[in-house]
Design a protein around this motif. Sequence first.
Motif, short mmCIF file in Angstrom:
data_model
loop_
_atom_site.label_atom_id
_atom_site.label_comp_id
_atom_site.label_asym_id
_atom_site.label_seq_id
_atom_site.Cartn_x
_atom_site.Cartn_y
_atom_site.Cartn_z
N VAL A 299 95.69 92.80 -37.30
CA VAL A 299 97.13 92.95 -37.44
C VAL A 299 97.65 92.03 -38.53
O VAL A 299 98.43 92.45 -39.41
CB VAL A 299 97.85 92.67 -36.10
CG1 VAL A 299 99.37 92.68 -36.30
CG2 VAL A 299 97.46 93.69 -35.05
N HIS A 300 97.23 90.78 -38.52
CA HIS A 300 97.67 89.83 -39.54
C HIS A 300 97.20 90.25 -40.93
O HIS A 300 97.92 90.06 -41.92
CB HIS A 300 97.15 88.43 -39.22
CG HIS A 300 97.92 87.73 -38.15
ND1 HIS A 300 99.26 87.43 -38.26
CD2 HIS A 300 97.52 87.25 -36.92
CE1 HIS A 300 99.67 86.80 -37.16
NE2 HIS A 300 98.64 86.69 -36.34
N ARG A 301 96.01 90.83 -41.00
CA ARG A 301 95.50 91.27 -42.30
C ARG A 301 96.40 92.38 -42.88
O ARG A 301 96.74 92.36 -44.07
CB ARG A 301 94.07 91.76 -42.14
CG ARG A 301 93.35 91.98 -43.48
CD ARG A 301 91.90 92.39 -43.26
NE ARG A 301 91.18 91.40 -42.48
CZ ARG A 301 90.67 91.62 -41.26
NH1 ARG A 301 90.79 92.81 -40.69
NH2 ARG A 301 90.03 90.67 -40.63
N THR A 302 96.79 93.30 -42.03
CA THR A 302 97.69 94.37 -42.48
C THR A 302 99.05 93.82 -42.86
O THR A 302 99.64 94.20 -43.88
CB THR A 302 97.85 95.43 -41.37
OG1 THR A 302 96.57 95.96 -41.03
CG2 THR A 302 98.76 96.56 -41.84
N LEU A 303 99.57 92.90 -42.06
CA LEU A 303 100.87 92.30 -42.35
C LEU A 303 100.82 91.47 -43.63
O LEU A 303 101.81 91.43 -44.38
CB LEU A 303 101.34 91.44 -41.17
CG LEU A 303 101.63 92.19 -39.87
CD1 LEU A 303 102.00 91.21 -38.77
CD2 LEU A 303 102.75 93.20 -40.07
N ASP A 304 99.69 90.82 -43.88
CA ASP A 304 99.54 90.06 -45.14
C ASP A 304 99.68 90.99 -46.35
O ASP A 304 100.35 90.65 -47.34
CB ASP A 304 98.18 89.37 -45.19
CG ASP A 304 98.10 88.16 -44.28
OD1 ASP A 304 99.17 87.64 -43.89
OD2 ASP A 304 96.97 87.74 -43.94
N GLN A 305 99.06 92.16 -46.26
CA GLN A 305 99.14 93.12 -47.37
C GLN A 305 100.57 93.61 -47.57
O GLN A 305 101.04 93.74 -48.71
CB GLN A 305 98.20 94.29 -47.09
CG GLN A 305 96.73 93.92 -47.07
CD GLN A 305 95.84 95.07 -46.62
OE1 GLN A 305 96.32 96.13 -46.22
NE2 GLN A 305 94.53 94.86 -46.68
N ILE A 306 101.26 93.87 -46.48
CA ILE A 306 102.64 94.36 -46.58
C ILE A 306 103.55 93.27 -47.14
O ILE A 306 104.38 93.51 -48.01
CB ILE A 306 103.13 94.83 -45.20
CG1 ILE A 306 102.35 96.06 -44.75
CG2 ILE A 306 104.63 95.13 -45.23
CD1 ILE A 306 102.65 96.50 -43.33
N GLU A 307 103.38 92.04 -46.64
CA GLU A 307 104.26 90.95 -47.04
C GLU A 307 104.00 90.53 -48.49
O GLU A 307 104.92 90.06 -49.19
CB GLU A 307 104.07 89.76 -46.11
CG GLU A 307 105.16 88.72 -46.21
CD GLU A 307 105.10 87.69 -45.10
OE1 GLU A 307 106.08 86.96 -44.91
OE2 GLU A 307 104.06 87.61 -44.41
N ALA A 308 102.76 90.71 -48.96
CA ALA A 308 102.42 90.28 -50.32
C ALA A 308 102.88 91.28 -51.38
O ALA A 308 102.87 90.95 -52.57
CB ALA A 308 100.91 90.07 -50.43
N LYS A 309 103.28 92.46 -50.96
CA LYS A 309 103.68 93.48 -51.93
C LYS A 309 104.98 93.08 -52.61
O LYS A 309 105.98 92.80 -51.96
CB LYS A 309 103.84 94.83 -51.23
CG LYS A 309 104.03 95.99 -52.19
CD LYS A 309 104.05 97.31 -51.44
CE LYS A 309 104.21 98.47 -52.41
NZ LYS A 309 104.25 99.77 -51.70
N ARG A 310 104.97 93.08 -53.92
CA ARG A 310 106.14 92.69 -54.70
C ARG A 310 107.17 93.82 -54.71
O ARG A 310 106.85 94.97 -54.45
CB ARG A 310 105.72 92.35 -56.13
CG ARG A 310 104.78 91.17 -56.23
CD ARG A 310 104.36 90.92 -57.66
NE ARG A 310 105.50 90.57 -58.49
CZ ARG A 310 106.01 89.35 -58.58
NH1 ARG A 310 105.48 88.35 -57.88
NH2 ARG A 310 107.04 89.10 -59.36
N PRO A 311 108.45 93.49 -55.01
CA PRO A 311 109.46 94.55 -55.13
C PRO A 311 109.04 95.61 -56.14
O PRO A 311 108.39 95.30 -57.15
CB PRO A 311 110.70 93.78 -55.59
CG PRO A 311 110.49 92.38 -55.12
CD PRO A 311 109.01 92.15 -55.21
N ARG A 312 109.39 96.84 -55.88
CA ARG A 312 109.01 97.95 -56.75
C ARG A 312 109.65 97.84 -58.13
O ARG A 312 109.08 98.33 -59.11
CB ARG A 312 109.41 99.28 -56.10
CG ARG A 312 108.49 99.71 -54.97
CD ARG A 312 108.95 101.03 -54.36
NE ARG A 312 107.94 101.54 -53.45
CZ ARG A 312 106.97 102.38 -53.78
NH1 ARG A 312 106.89 102.80 -55.04
NH2 ARG A 312 106.10 102.81 -52.90
#
Length: 447
Positions: free
Chosen positions: A123-136
């Motif tokens: 779960v944390h791994r998925t959330l890390d990917q989502i949180e690390a995504k920069r604004p479009r």
Amino acid sequence: MSEPGDVPNEESVRPVSADEEAMEPVQLIEQSGAIMRTGRLMLGAGTASYRVAQAMHAVARSLGVDAHSAQVSLTDITATSRRGRIFRTEIVTNSVFSVNTDRIVALDRMRRTMPEHTTPEEVHRTLDQIEAKRPRYPPFANAAFAGAACGGFALLNHALLLEIVAVFLAAGVGQYVRRLLMIRHFNIFGVTMVAAAVATSIYMAGMAILNVTGVQVATHAAGYISAVLFLLPGFALITGALDMAKMDITAGLSRVAFGTMITLGATVSVFAVSLLGTLQISERAVNELPVAADIGMWAGGTAVGVLGFALMFNSPWRLAFSAAAIGMVANAGRMYAIDQGIAIQTATAVACIVVGVLAAFAARGGRYPVITLSVPAVLVMVPGVTAHEAVVSLNRGDYATSVAGILLVSLVVLSIMVGLVVAKLLTDPEWAFSRTEQSWHRIDTAR
């Protein structure tokens, strides 16, 4: 011996024996941490409180938690996770009051695609990917989207071409300043007041420059108010209404109160800057056009406005175009109905039902969260010019005009909320039907 007020170091709070370590529900602590992080990210992205609780419940079920309960407000989450005879209650706070549609989409997709069994690490791994995504979109593009949205508003409010250009520039600079201050974690109300003051000042200065150069353009409220409509707290007000319709009164009231305070903060700056020059607030005479031309103008202005708002909220292009198409159909029909003599509150409520139904159709299969389509589509229906006229009339002591304007604005806003709630009741059975165990989610362990 430690003195009062000393901060305990890591050794002083760790168990002093293996037996004490064994008594700690380490696995439940890790599970609860993953659940709470999911809720915190969803809340910070701007979605409704009931959807935050739903996502947390989905993660809890996948992690193997027996029961989970969450109380979500705008500023904090209190949740309890239970496994067997042990439980853990945690509280997290939220200090992010922006909207990130792209993150809402990603987190909602995670909620809907949770595997039957998972671990806190996954779960944390998925959330890390989502949180690390920069604004479009970079800051300048985000500012341009805000300018386009307000320009569409100005067209719908019968602004002239040069006024629309001034609105585009003023709103764009205002949004750029707003974003810079938000990144630096400046107080949200201070951000709103500064951004509103910057946008309106630039608009007034632009009109003054035009008049000096010999181009006579009156500083009309249609353009002036449109320049600050990028500050409308649409997500807070609409998600608050949906939360209250779900009988989550605490969450709903906190969101509506926040939206109201943001609106008042912008109003203070808008009114203060308007005192620096002559501002015409009387209704502008509109040239008679063929019905087809009117409908085309309404549809075009709405499409640009909704598209600008959706992109300003960091929506993917496909989602933004879908929201623009929905808003264009609903608002053009609404304005035609008003032009034919239908009461504005009636036309608005029906148009918002159309928005909600079309948004649910466009979001079918979990393609997008419905809220990401419906909020941008209805923001263009807010009567900002009427609201400002009411504030000006109040300051002048014309209480009859002021009260009439405030009541009209209130009716329209309530119509928007009622229309979206009715659409939700018609299109979302999971939202429409409440179960008695909703306050305490018991999770089936026979998986």
